[in-house]
Scaffold this active site. Structure first.
Site, PDB file in Angstrom:
ATOM      1  N   THR A   1       0.806  -1.226   0.000  1.00 53.46           N
ATOM      2  CA  THR A   1       0.000   0.000   0.000  1.00 53.46           C
ATOM      3  C   THR A   1       0.836   1.271   0.000  1.00 53.46           C
ATOM      4  OG1 THR A   1      -0.117   0.081   2.421  1.00 53.46           O
ATOM      5  CG2 THR A   1      -1.824  -1.190   1.272  1.00 53.46           C
TER       6      THR A   1
ATOM      7  N   CYS B   1       2.083   3.032   9.534  1.00 56.39           N
ATOM      8  CA  CYS B   1       1.091   3.187  10.609  1.00 56.39           C
ATOM      9  C   CYS B   1       1.724   3.049  11.989  1.00 56.39           C
ATOM     10  CB  CYS B   1       0.008   2.104  10.488  1.00 56.39           C
ATOM     11  SG  CYS B   1      -0.850   2.041   8.921  1.00 56.39           S
TER      12      CYS B   1
ATOM     13  N   CYS C   1      -2.816   1.012  15.095  1.00 54.78           N
ATOM     14  CA  CYS C   1      -3.741   1.412  14.017  1.00 54.78           C
ATOM     15  C   CYS C   1      -4.887   0.410  13.891  1.00 54.78           C
ATOM     16  CB  CYS C   1      -2.974   1.501  12.699  1.00 54.78           C
ATOM     17  SG  CYS C   1      -4.015   2.068  11.321  1.00 54.78           S
TER      18      CYS C   1
ATOM     19  N   ARG D   1      -6.907  -3.111   8.965  1.00 53.30           N
ATOM     20  CA  ARG D   1      -6.727  -4.554   8.871  1.00 53.30           C
ATOM     21  C   ARG D   1      -5.237  -4.899   8.872  1.00 53.30           C
ATOM     22  NH1 ARG D   1      -9.132  -7.803   3.787  1.00 53.30           N
ATOM     23  NH2 ARG D   1      -7.236  -6.980   2.830  1.00 53.30           N
TER      24      ARG D   1
ATOM     25  N   ARG E   1       4.050   6.877   2.921  1.00 51.60           N
ATOM     26  CA  ARG E   1       3.257   8.027   3.374  1.00 51.60           C
ATOM     27  C   ARG E   1       2.463   7.644   4.621  1.00 51.60           C
ATOM     28  NH1 ARG E   1       0.559   5.656  -0.789  1.00 51.60           N
ATOM     29  NH2 ARG E   1      -1.674   5.231  -0.504  1.00 51.60           N
TER      30      ARG E   1
ATOM     31  N   CYS F   1      -0.401   7.024   7.346  1.00 54.88           N
ATOM     32  CA  CYS F   1      -1.787   6.553   7.349  1.00 54.88           C
ATOM     33  C   CYS F   1      -2.713   7.681   7.805  1.00 54.88           C
ATOM     34  CB  CYS F   1      -1.903   5.365   8.306  1.00 54.88           C
ATOM     35  SG  CYS F   1      -3.584   4.803   8.618  1.00 54.88           S
TER      36      CYS F   1
ATOM     37  N   CYS G   1      -4.558   6.513  11.607  1.00 52.04           N
ATOM     38  CA  CYS G   1      -3.865   6.584  12.904  1.00 52.04           C
ATOM     39  C   CYS G   1      -2.906   7.766  13.006  1.00 52.04           C
ATOM     40  CB  CYS G   1      -3.116   5.280  13.173  1.00 52.04           C
ATOM     41  SG  CYS G   1      -1.756   4.949  12.034  1.00 52.04           S
TER      42      CYS G   1
END
Length: 347
Positions: free
Chosen positions: A29, A33, A37, A40, A62, A64, A67
């Site tokens: 992705t 995080c 967080c 999932r 980058r 999240c 969170c």
């Protein structure tokens, strides 16, 4: 297999205690995080760990949006406010009630937050500040009485209660660089070279490892430049024998008295190291977490590097998260040999 580690377990458990310790990034992705967080959980193979958001962003990930791992930690700013207050009120009360009112928190909540971030209580932090101020004044030539009250001690008895465990000598002797401090020493053979054992009537002040006696003596003189240092084989034989026996694998426990100087945090680290079982190792991060300071890996490493009593405070049993040896004040080859010997004996 690397994700079957404590950090991955913290991610699986969404453990908020580790939110200030590291972040995790997901390759598929491109997002990083906090451990807590609510998103999932990714597959372990997709996860990369970073010590802080800055490192994750420099690697191209980058933050999240759920969170917000790059957001400022309000608890850290709160602790900074308390520290600034204590630094500017050395002559005032450092009780929890006063500090809690200053930051609009309950005393119990403040105590919990402060200890979680610094590893010591506000009272311990204030005590360390006063002692540092007192020592600086003595170095600058102030007399003991003036330095005592300028540092915020309400009575001389308060200072002398702390001077033995924290200064290792009387304030007057400290002002003279430990001039009246008597330290005996002996040097013996061991499986990892020569070992110098030095101490006072109260306990061990230095245990060091090396190849040459003169280098060991020079290090002792540098550590205690104004003390009266003298050979004392008879008085230190028992302690030296116990240390050499452990290095030879004939003794697992070393419960010897210490007379060393250290900050509150260093003392906590050294105490934690003495609890590491013979023949086992811990990582710097494991020690930091055991002290309630999961982000203090470097501070733990510094405390290990400044440990003055080899073997007795077994800093050789602390290694890096990736399995590397890390550093060792008395040489990495010795550290490797000591770990291997203990593991072999225990196994």
């Amino acid at each position: 297999m690397e994700n079957l580690e404590p950090r991955w377990q913290a991610v699986l458990g969404r453990d908020r205690r580790y939110d200030a310790a590291f972040v995790y990034a997901v390759r598929s992705t491109g997002v990083y995080c906090r451990p807590s967080c609510p998103s999932r959980r990714p597959r372990p193979a997709q996860v990369i760990f970073f010590d802080n958001p800055g490192l994750a962003e420099r690697a191209g990930f980058r933050a999240c949006r759920r969170c917000r791992p790059n957001a400022a930690d309000p608890q850290i700013e709160l602790v900074r406010r308390v520290c600034r207050y204590l630094e500017s009120h050395l002559d005032g009360p450092a009780d929890l009630a006063t500090l809690a009112r200053h930051v609009s928190l309950s005393p119990s909540h403040l105590q919990r937050v402060f200890r979680s971030k610094l590893g010591v209580s506000p009272r311990q932090y204030a005590s360390a500040l006063r002692l540092r101020s007192f020592k600086q004044a003595l170095r600058q030539g102030q007399d003991v009485t003036r330095a005592l009250y300028d540092a915020g001690y309400g009575a001389s008895s308060r200072l002398y209660e702390q001077s033995a465990p924290r200064l290792g000598m009387t304030p007057g002797a400290y002002r003279q660089g430990g001039k009246n401090m008597r330290i005996g020493y002996t040097i013996a053979d061991s499986p990892v070279g020569r070992v110098l054992v030095a101490g006072t009537a109260r306990g061990l002040s230095m245990v060091s490892l090396g190849d040459r006696d003169q280098a060991l003596l020079d290090a002792l003189a540098q550590e205690y430049p104004r003390a009266e240092v003298h050979p004392d084989r008879n008085g230190l034989n028992e302690w030296a024998r116990a240390i050499v026996e452990q290095l030879r694998g004939r003794r697992e426990e070393l419960d010897l008295p210490l007379d060393v100087l250290g900050t509150a945090f260093q003392s906590r680290v050294w105490e934690a190291l003495r609890k590491i079982p013979y023949g086992t190792t811990r990582t710097y991060s494991q020690i930091a977490r055991s002290l309630g300071r999961p982000t203090a890996n470097r501070a733990v490493a510094r405390a290990c590097a400044t440990n003055p009593v080899a073997v007795v405070v077994p800093c050789h049993r602390v290694v890096r998260q990736d399995g590397g040896l890390g550093g060792y004040r008395w040489g990495l080859e010795r550290k490797k040999e000591m770990i291997a010997e203990e593991s072999r004996r225990r196994g």
